[in-house]
Design an enzyme around this catalytic site. Sequence first.
Site, PDB file in Angstrom:
ATOM      1  N   LYS A  16      -6.176   3.603  -1.066  1.00 36.26           N
ATOM      2  CA  LYS A  16      -4.817   4.168  -0.947  1.00 36.26           C
ATOM      3  C   LYS A  16      -3.919   3.629  -2.068  1.00 36.26           C
ATOM      4  O   LYS A  16      -3.257   4.391  -2.763  1.00 36.26           O
ATOM      5  CB  LYS A  16      -4.202   3.812   0.428  1.00 36.26           C
ATOM      6  CG  LYS A  16      -5.036   4.305   1.603  1.00 36.26           C
ATOM      7  CD  LYS A  16      -4.408   3.965   2.948  1.00 36.26           C
ATOM      8  CE  LYS A  16      -4.333   2.481   3.262  1.00 36.26           C
ATOM      9  NZ  LYS A  16      -5.656   1.815   3.427  1.00 36.26           N
ATOM     10  N   ARG A  91       0.620   4.070  10.892  1.00 36.02           N
ATOM     11  CA  ARG A  91      -0.756   3.729  11.265  1.00 36.02           C
ATOM     12  C   ARG A  91      -0.936   3.594  12.764  1.00 36.02           C
ATOM     13  O   ARG A  91      -1.933   3.004  13.207  1.00 36.02           O
ATOM     14  CB  ARG A  91      -1.272   2.517  10.493  1.00 36.02           C
ATOM     15  CG  ARG A  91      -0.517   1.282  10.618  1.00 36.02           C
ATOM     16  CD  ARG A  91      -0.557   0.493   9.341  1.00 36.02           C
ATOM     17  NE  ARG A  91      -1.807  -0.130   9.013  1.00 36.02           N
ATOM     18  CZ  ARG A  91      -2.085  -0.572   7.783  1.00 36.02           C
ATOM     19  NH1 ARG A  91      -1.222  -0.408   6.800  1.00 36.02           N
ATOM     20  NH2 ARG A  91      -3.199  -1.175   7.538  1.00 36.02           N
ATOM     21  N   ARG A 130     -11.857  -7.290  -4.491  1.00 36.39           N
ATOM     22  CA  ARG A 130     -10.527  -6.825  -4.903  1.00 36.39           C
ATOM     23  C   ARG A 130      -9.702  -7.966  -5.499  1.00 36.39           C
ATOM     24  O   ARG A 130      -9.731  -9.087  -5.042  1.00 36.39           O
ATOM     25  CB  ARG A 130      -9.762  -6.252  -3.710  1.00 36.39           C
ATOM     26  CG  ARG A 130      -8.296  -5.990  -4.076  1.00 36.39           C
ATOM     27  CD  ARG A 130      -7.589  -5.098  -3.132  1.00 36.39           C
ATOM     28  NE  ARG A 130      -7.533  -5.610  -1.785  1.00 36.39           N
ATOM     29  CZ  ARG A 130      -7.040  -4.921  -0.763  1.00 36.39           C
ATOM     30  NH1 ARG A 130      -6.599  -3.693  -0.963  1.00 36.39           N
ATOM     31  NH2 ARG A 130      -7.017  -5.434   0.430  1.00 36.39           N
ATOM     32  N   ARG A 163      -6.218 -11.344  -2.011  1.00 39.88           N
ATOM     33  CA  ARG A 163      -5.288 -11.296  -0.879  1.00 39.88           C
ATOM     34  C   ARG A 163      -5.771 -12.170   0.271  1.00 39.88           C
ATOM     35  O   ARG A 163      -6.968 -12.230   0.535  1.00 39.88           O
ATOM     36  CB  ARG A 163      -5.161  -9.842  -0.399  1.00 39.88           C
ATOM     37  CG  ARG A 163      -3.836  -9.221  -0.735  1.00 39.88           C
ATOM     38  CD  ARG A 163      -3.828  -7.744  -0.538  1.00 39.88           C
ATOM     39  NE  ARG A 163      -4.072  -7.314   0.836  1.00 39.88           N
ATOM     40  CZ  ARG A 163      -3.990  -6.051   1.236  1.00 39.88           C
ATOM     41  NH1 ARG A 163      -3.680  -5.117   0.353  1.00 39.88           N
ATOM     42  NH2 ARG A 163      -4.225  -5.719   2.472  1.00 39.88           N
ATOM     43  N   ARG A 174      -9.474  -6.002  10.660  1.00 40.19           N
ATOM     44  CA  ARG A 174      -8.660  -4.877  10.181  1.00 40.19           C
ATOM     45  C   ARG A 174      -9.375  -3.546  10.394  1.00 40.19           C
ATOM     46  O   ARG A 174      -8.753  -2.543  10.720  1.00 40.19           O
ATOM     47  CB  ARG A 174      -8.322  -5.080   8.693  1.00 40.19           C
ATOM     48  CG  ARG A 174      -7.226  -6.130   8.501  1.00 40.19           C
ATOM     49  CD  ARG A 174      -7.186  -6.669   7.086  1.00 40.19           C
ATOM     50  NE  ARG A 174      -6.933  -5.658   6.090  1.00 40.19           N
ATOM     51  CZ  ARG A 174      -7.259  -5.780   4.804  1.00 40.19           C
ATOM     52  NH1 ARG A 174      -7.863  -6.873   4.377  1.00 40.19           N
ATOM     53  NH2 ARG A 174      -6.986  -4.825   3.955  1.00 40.19           N
TER      54      ARG A 174
HETATM   55  P1  AP5 Z   1      -7.164  -0.411  -2.583  1.00 43.67           P
HETATM   56  O1  AP5 Z   1      -6.630   0.725  -3.382  1.00 43.67           O
HETATM   57  O2  AP5 Z   1      -6.469  -1.725  -2.681  1.00 43.67           O
HETATM   58  O3  AP5 Z   1      -7.357   0.014  -1.055  1.00 43.67           O
HETATM   59  P2  AP5 Z   1      -6.285   0.281   0.077  1.00 43.67           P
HETATM   60  O4  AP5 Z   1      -6.722   1.514   0.787  1.00 43.67           O
HETATM   61  O5  AP5 Z   1      -4.901   0.249  -0.462  1.00 43.67           O
HETATM   62  O6  AP5 Z   1      -6.597  -0.978   1.011  1.00 43.67           O
HETATM   63  P3  AP5 Z   1      -5.638  -2.033   1.708  1.00 43.67           P
HETATM   64  O7  AP5 Z   1      -6.486  -3.212   2.041  1.00 43.67           O
HETATM   65  O8  AP5 Z   1      -4.405  -2.269   0.904  1.00 43.67           O
HETATM   66  O9  AP5 Z   1      -5.274  -1.254   3.015  1.00 43.67           O
HETATM   67  P4  AP5 Z   1      -4.774  -1.824   4.320  1.00 43.67           P
HETATM   68  O10 AP5 Z   1      -4.347  -0.597   5.009  1.00 43.67           O
HETATM   69  O11 AP5 Z   1      -5.738  -2.669   5.056  1.00 43.67           O
HETATM   70  O12 AP5 Z   1      -3.650  -2.888   3.878  1.00 43.67           O
HETATM   71  P5  AP5 Z   1      -2.056  -2.814   3.850  1.00 43.67           P
HETATM   72  O13 AP5 Z   1      -1.615  -3.570   2.676  1.00 43.67           O
HETATM   73  O14 AP5 Z   1      -1.577  -1.439   4.053  1.00 43.67           O
HETATM   74  O15 AP5 Z   1      -8.709  -0.567  -3.005  1.00 43.67           O
HETATM   75  C1  AP5 Z   1      -9.523  -1.585  -2.454  1.00 43.67           C
HETATM   76  C2  AP5 Z   1     -10.509  -2.103  -3.517  1.00 43.67           C
HETATM   77  O16 AP5 Z   1     -11.449  -1.080  -3.839  1.00 43.67           O
HETATM   78  C3  AP5 Z   1      -9.845  -2.481  -4.849  1.00 43.67           C
HETATM   79  O17 AP5 Z   1     -10.507  -3.595  -5.370  1.00 43.67           O
HETATM   80  C4  AP5 Z   1     -10.054  -1.252  -5.744  1.00 43.67           C
HETATM   81  O18 AP5 Z   1     -10.133  -1.596  -7.116  1.00 43.67           O
HETATM   82  C5  AP5 Z   1     -11.388  -0.721  -5.232  1.00 43.67           C
HETATM   83  N1  AP5 Z   1     -11.468   0.743  -5.271  1.00 43.67           N
HETATM   84  C6  AP5 Z   1     -10.478   1.622  -4.946  1.00 43.67           C
HETATM   85  N2  AP5 Z   1     -10.899   2.887  -5.068  1.00 43.67           N
HETATM   86  C7  AP5 Z   1     -12.204   2.807  -5.464  1.00 43.67           C
HETATM   87  C8  AP5 Z   1     -13.212   3.764  -5.748  1.00 43.67           C
HETATM   88  N3  AP5 Z   1     -12.945   5.089  -5.649  1.00 43.67           N
HETATM   89  N4  AP5 Z   1     -14.447   3.333  -6.118  1.00 43.67           N
HETATM   90  C9  AP5 Z   1     -14.712   2.001  -6.210  1.00 43.67           C
HETATM   91  N5  AP5 Z   1     -13.817   1.038  -5.972  1.00 43.67           N
HETATM   92  C10 AP5 Z   1     -12.575   1.436  -5.597  1.00 43.67           C
HETATM   93  O19 AP5 Z   1      -1.706  -3.641   5.184  1.00 43.67           O
HETATM   94  C11 AP5 Z   1      -1.936  -5.025   5.286  1.00 43.67           C
HETATM   95  C12 AP5 Z   1      -1.459  -5.530   6.633  1.00 43.67           C
HETATM   96  O20 AP5 Z   1      -0.036  -5.352   6.760  1.00 43.67           O
HETATM   97  C13 AP5 Z   1      -2.020  -4.839   7.882  1.00 43.67           C
HETATM   98  O21 AP5 Z   1      -3.279  -5.394   8.245  1.00 43.67           O
HETATM   99  C14 AP5 Z   1      -0.926  -5.107   8.905  1.00 43.67           C
HETATM  100  O22 AP5 Z   1      -0.994  -6.417   9.417  1.00 43.67           O
HETATM  101  C15 AP5 Z   1       0.339  -4.984   8.091  1.00 43.67           C
HETATM  102  N6  AP5 Z   1       0.893  -3.612   8.065  1.00 43.67           N
HETATM  103  C16 AP5 Z   1       1.027  -2.816   6.973  1.00 43.67           C
HETATM  104  N7  AP5 Z   1       1.539  -1.626   7.308  1.00 43.67           N
HETATM  105  C17 AP5 Z   1       1.732  -1.659   8.642  1.00 43.67           C
HETATM  106  C18 AP5 Z   1       2.212  -0.711   9.585  1.00 43.67           C
HETATM  107  N8  AP5 Z   1       2.583   0.538   9.200  1.00 43.67           N
HETATM  108  N9  AP5 Z   1       2.259  -1.057  10.893  1.00 43.67           N
HETATM  109  C19 AP5 Z   1       1.888  -2.290  11.285  1.00 43.67           C
HETATM  110  N10 AP5 Z   1       1.401  -3.237  10.454  1.00 43.67           N
HETATM  111  C20 AP5 Z   1       1.331  -2.919   9.137  1.00 43.67           C
HETATM  112 MG    MG Z   2      -3.210  -1.061  -0.257  1.00 47.66          MG
END
Ligand code: AP5
Ligand code: MG
Length: 224
Positions: A16, A91, A130, A163, A174
């Site tokens: 994402k 989410r 990552r 991270r 997660r």
């Molecule tokens: P990346 O692009 O970083 O993936 P992502 O989908 O953004 O993954 P996240 O871990 O950021 O998602 P998340 O939903 O768990 O975390 P968030 O920060 O939202 O890519 C991942 C890796 O793969 C990278 O190394 C990249 O280079 C590689 N890659 C990407 N695309 C690729 C491809 N096509 N091929 C190969 N490699 C690839 O949330 C974190 C925490 O915050 C949650 O756990 C929760 O506690 C809290 N939180 C956030 N939002 C909320 C909410 N709305 N409600 C409640 N709690 C929340």
């Molecule tokens: Mg992300």
Amino acid sequence: MTQRNLVLLGPPGAGKGTQAQRLRDDFDLPYYSTGDILREAIASQSELGKQVKEIVDSGELVPDDLIGAVVEERLNSGEADDGFLLDGFPRTIGQAEMLEQALSKLGRELTAALLIDAPDEEVVRRLSGRRTCVKGGHVYHVDFDPPKREGVCDQDGSRLVQRDDDKPETVTKRLEVYHEQTEPLIQWYSERGLLRRFEGTRTPEEVHSHVRATLATLAFEDAT
Ligand code: AP5
Ligand code: MG
């Protein structure tokens, strides 16, 4: 002008943030990643940061009310009047309802929910490699999407780190939380005709060109 009111959905590590980085440049949309917002709050030890640190570190979700208020403030600020790209929100079904109401108060509605999908084993592989930059949250992977210089962000020259919630046991948590609380949104958005699905296992460039092509079609549908 056609509004692009967009959300990115998908499991942790599906890409994402990686796609958002590219789409922001394409469409010049304000970008809100609730994960980035929470991590910044934790790093600056703000009141919000203190409230959510333990929850985020454990891989659980912070309460809907708390994160809903953060997002609504951004939507009401005026800077998202021509559209936005939300990453990581909603989410839960509760959050999706909050978003629908917040937009409806502004006389607006969502344009599309972009689902970037990837199986659990791919997520685990990606998150273990990552790296994220400390300044702008730009995302890399040591093997799949490496920076030009090891440990340094291509975009702003800042340091790349791992991270805290990318530890294997937190990643498992997660994923569990995603399947239980977020996956039901796929059907929710599908029933509303808003879901667009993308195969997140393709290369970042392939996923990007598919999403971009879909967004161009959406704008065209809107104009006709
Ligand atoms: P990346 O692009 O970083 O993936 P992502 O989908 O953004 O993954 P996240 O871990 O950021 O998602 P998340 O939903 O768990 O975390 P968030 O920060 O939202 O890519 C991942 C890796 O793969 C990278 O190394 C990249 O280079 C590689 N890659 C990407 N695309 C690729 C491809 N096509 N091929 C190969 N490699 C690839 O949330 C974190 C925490 O915050 C949650 O756990 C929760 O506690 C809290 N939180 C956030 N939002 C909320 C909410 N709305 N409600 C409640 N709690 C929340
Ligand atoms: Mg992300």
